[in-house]
Design a protein around this motif. Structure first.
Motif, mmCIF file in Angstrom:
data_model
loop_
_atom_site.group_PDB
_atom_site.id
_atom_site.type_symbol
_atom_site.label_atom_id
_atom_site.label_comp_id
_atom_site.label_asym_id
_atom_site.label_seq_id
_atom_site.Cartn_x
_atom_site.Cartn_y
_atom_site.Cartn_z
ATOM 1 N N THR A 18 -1.148 -3.935 -8.880
ATOM 2 C CA THR A 18 -0.790 -2.855 -7.966
ATOM 3 C C THR A 18 0.718 -2.831 -7.754
ATOM 4 O O THR A 18 1.334 -3.848 -7.415
ATOM 5 C CB THR A 18 -1.479 -3.038 -6.593
ATOM 6 O OG1 THR A 18 -2.901 -3.075 -6.794
ATOM 7 C CG2 THR A 18 -1.135 -1.896 -5.658
ATOM 8 N N TYR A 19 1.303 -1.648 -7.972
ATOM 9 C CA TYR A 19 2.740 -1.457 -7.764
ATOM 10 C C TYR A 19 2.987 0.042 -7.640
ATOM 11 O O TYR A 19 2.079 0.853 -7.780
ATOM 12 C CB TYR A 19 3.533 -2.045 -8.942
ATOM 13 C CG TYR A 19 5.026 -2.130 -8.668
ATOM 14 C CD1 TYR A 19 5.520 -2.993 -7.690
ATOM 15 C CD2 TYR A 19 5.938 -1.350 -9.387
ATOM 16 C CE1 TYR A 19 6.880 -3.084 -7.440
ATOM 17 C CE2 TYR A 19 7.298 -1.427 -9.137
ATOM 18 C CZ TYR A 19 7.763 -2.300 -8.161
ATOM 19 O OH TYR A 19 9.109 -2.374 -7.907
ATOM 20 N N PHE A 20 4.226 0.385 -7.380
ATOM 21 C CA PHE A 20 4.597 1.797 -7.292
ATOM 22 C C PHE A 20 4.628 2.421 -8.692
ATOM 23 O O PHE A 20 4.603 1.714 -9.700
ATOM 24 C CB PHE A 20 5.972 1.937 -6.623
ATOM 25 C CG PHE A 20 6.049 1.272 -5.272
ATOM 26 C CD1 PHE A 20 5.229 1.672 -4.229
ATOM 27 C CD2 PHE A 20 6.934 0.223 -5.060
ATOM 28 C CE1 PHE A 20 5.279 1.045 -2.991
ATOM 29 C CE2 PHE A 20 7.006 -0.410 -3.829
ATOM 30 C CZ PHE A 20 6.182 -0.005 -2.784
ATOM 31 N N ASP A 21 4.732 3.731 -8.746
ATOM 32 C CA ASP A 21 4.740 4.444 -10.032
ATOM 33 C C ASP A 21 6.153 4.469 -10.611
ATOM 34 O O ASP A 21 6.730 5.522 -10.892
ATOM 35 C CB ASP A 21 4.203 5.860 -9.837
ATOM 36 C CG ASP A 21 3.961 6.563 -11.171
ATOM 37 O OD1 ASP A 21 3.874 5.873 -12.200
ATOM 38 O OD2 ASP A 21 3.866 7.805 -11.170
ATOM 39 N N THR A 22 6.714 3.291 -10.751
ATOM 40 C CA THR A 22 8.039 3.101 -11.329
ATOM 41 C C THR A 22 7.996 1.810 -12.139
ATOM 42 O O THR A 22 7.096 0.989 -11.954
ATOM 43 C CB THR A 22 9.122 2.958 -10.244
ATOM 44 O OG1 THR A 22 8.828 1.805 -9.439
ATOM 45 C CG2 THR A 22 9.188 4.182 -9.356
ATOM 46 N N ARG A 30 -1.244 2.383 -9.456
ATOM 47 C CA ARG A 30 0.063 2.813 -8.961
ATOM 48 C C ARG A 30 -0.100 3.520 -7.622
ATOM 49 O O ARG A 30 -0.897 4.447 -7.501
ATOM 50 C CB ARG A 30 0.740 3.715 -9.994
ATOM 51 C CG ARG A 30 0.853 3.008 -11.355
ATOM 52 C CD ARG A 30 1.731 3.721 -12.329
ATOM 53 N NE ARG A 30 1.793 2.988 -13.599
ATOM 54 C CZ ARG A 30 2.829 2.990 -14.415
ATOM 55 N NH1 ARG A 30 3.902 3.700 -14.109
ATOM 56 N NH2 ARG A 30 2.812 2.294 -15.539
ATOM 57 N N VAL A 31 0.662 3.056 -6.647
ATOM 58 C CA VAL A 31 0.514 3.567 -5.289
ATOM 59 C C VAL A 31 1.829 4.160 -4.801
ATOM 60 O O VAL A 31 2.888 3.955 -5.387
ATOM 61 C CB VAL A 31 0.066 2.444 -4.324
ATOM 62 C CG1 VAL A 31 -1.303 1.915 -4.712
ATOM 63 C CG2 VAL A 31 1.092 1.311 -4.289
ATOM 64 N N GLY A 32 1.742 4.880 -3.701
ATOM 65 C CA GLY A 32 2.927 5.472 -3.085
ATOM 66 C C GLY A 32 2.516 6.237 -1.846
ATOM 67 O O GLY A 32 1.372 6.690 -1.740
ATOM 68 N N GLY A 33 3.419 6.366 -0.912
ATOM 69 C CA GLY A 33 3.121 7.127 0.291
ATOM 70 C C GLY A 33 1.927 6.582 1.044
ATOM 71 O O GLY A 33 1.854 5.395 1.381
ATOM 72 N N SER A 84 -1.155 6.030 0.103
ATOM 73 C CA SER A 84 -1.973 5.029 -0.584
ATOM 74 C C SER A 84 -1.356 3.637 -0.462
ATOM 75 O O SER A 84 -2.067 2.633 -0.405
ATOM 76 C CB SER A 84 -2.162 5.404 -2.057
ATOM 77 O OG SER A 84 -0.924 5.472 -2.736
ATOM 78 N N TRP A 85 -0.018 3.568 -0.427
ATOM 79 C CA TRP A 85 0.636 2.277 -0.221
ATOM 80 C C TRP A 85 0.457 1.806 1.216
ATOM 81 O O TRP A 85 0.130 0.634 1.470
ATOM 82 C CB TRP A 85 2.117 2.378 -0.572
ATOM 83 C CG TRP A 85 2.994 1.300 0.002
ATOM 84 C CD1 TRP A 85 4.138 1.463 0.699
ATOM 85 C CD2 TRP A 85 2.803 -0.121 -0.097
ATOM 86 N NE1 TRP A 85 4.672 0.257 1.064
ATOM 87 C CE2 TRP A 85 3.870 -0.745 0.579
ATOM 88 C CE3 TRP A 85 1.814 -0.921 -0.665
ATOM 89 C CZ2 TRP A 85 3.995 -2.121 0.703
ATOM 90 C CZ3 TRP A 85 1.926 -2.302 -0.557
ATOM 91 C CH2 TRP A 85 3.011 -2.899 0.113
ATOM 92 N N LYS A 142 -1.023 -1.818 2.398
ATOM 93 C CA LYS A 142 0.054 -2.730 2.794
ATOM 94 C C LYS A 142 -0.399 -3.839 3.737
ATOM 95 O O LYS A 142 -0.024 -5.012 3.550
ATOM 96 C CB LYS A 142 1.207 -1.941 3.420
ATOM 97 C CG LYS A 142 2.431 -2.792 3.747
ATOM 98 C CD LYS A 142 3.571 -1.922 4.256
ATOM 99 C CE LYS A 142 4.804 -2.786 4.569
ATOM 100 N NZ LYS A 142 5.940 -1.939 5.048
#
Length: 207
Positions: A7-11, A33-36, A38-39, A43
């Motif tokens: 699991t990590y950001f889309d980068t 891939r998470v962000g916003g 979803s992260w 968290k």
């Protein structure tokens, strides 16, 4: 084989070397891939409230990018075949990490917002980093002349991490100060990224 979920950001960031180790080893994994929102949702359950994290079916969550890289390298037989190789890989891996850390303020934080300060930092890096580049270059050339890999005759964690760190550092290398002085190191990075599994992965996720 257990299920692996990274699991990590889309980068690329701190997860790209882990992803490349998985694909080069031919080990299936979920590239989550998470962000916003979803992260924020996951968290609280992350051990250090940060990513990357690696969930291995039947085991505790693994955190810290370096620990995950070394774990996956061991899974994929890319951590050295004896104590001497393992130690050399750890030295190279650690040196690359220090080099990358020194460069981070150029891209992120207050310095990155001020062009004058960025240029001052770039000049400082051009003075500091040659010691590390010289050392890595000696290690590479000592292993068969420098046209193969850092350690042994096959790709290891040192090479995969090296390729990603060097590509990152090339963004500072405006006038070829690094690439022209240490061409074999940057040729290694190109070789690693040309490996079929890694190239296919990069092509698929290129933005």
């Amino acid at each position: 084989m257990p299920k692996y979920t990274l699991t990590y950001f889309d980068t690329p960031g701190r997860a790209q070397t882990i992803r490349h180790l998985f694909v080069q080893a031919g080990i299936e994994f979920e590239d989550k891939r998470v962000g916003g929102e979803s992260w924020l949702a996951i968290k609280p359950s992350a051990p250090l409230k940060q990513v990357p994290i690696l969930d291995v079916e039947g085991q505790d969550t693994i955190c810290q990018s370096v620990a995950i890289e070394r774990y996956v390298a061991r899974l994929g037989n890319m951590a050295g075949s004896n104590d001497d190789e393992l130690t050399k890989i750890d030295i190279i891996h650690t040196t690359l990490g220090e080099m990358a850390t020194a460069c981070i303020p150029y891209f992120f934080g207050e310095v990155s917002k001020d062009e004058e300060k960025k240029e001052e930092l770039r000049k400082t890096l051009l003075e500091k980093l040659p010691t590390s580049f010289d050392y890595l270059n000696r290690l590479l050339e000592a292993n068969g002349g420098g046209d193969g890999y850092f350690v042994g005759s096959s790709v290891t964690l040192a090479d995969v991490a090296g390729a990603n760190t060097l590509k990152f550092m090339q963004l500072i290398d405006k006038e070829g100060e690094f690439t022209t002085k240490w061409p074999k190191i940057f040729a290694l990075a190109d070789r690693v990224h040309a490996l079929p599994a890694i190239k296919e992965f990069n092509d698929k996720h290129q933005k």
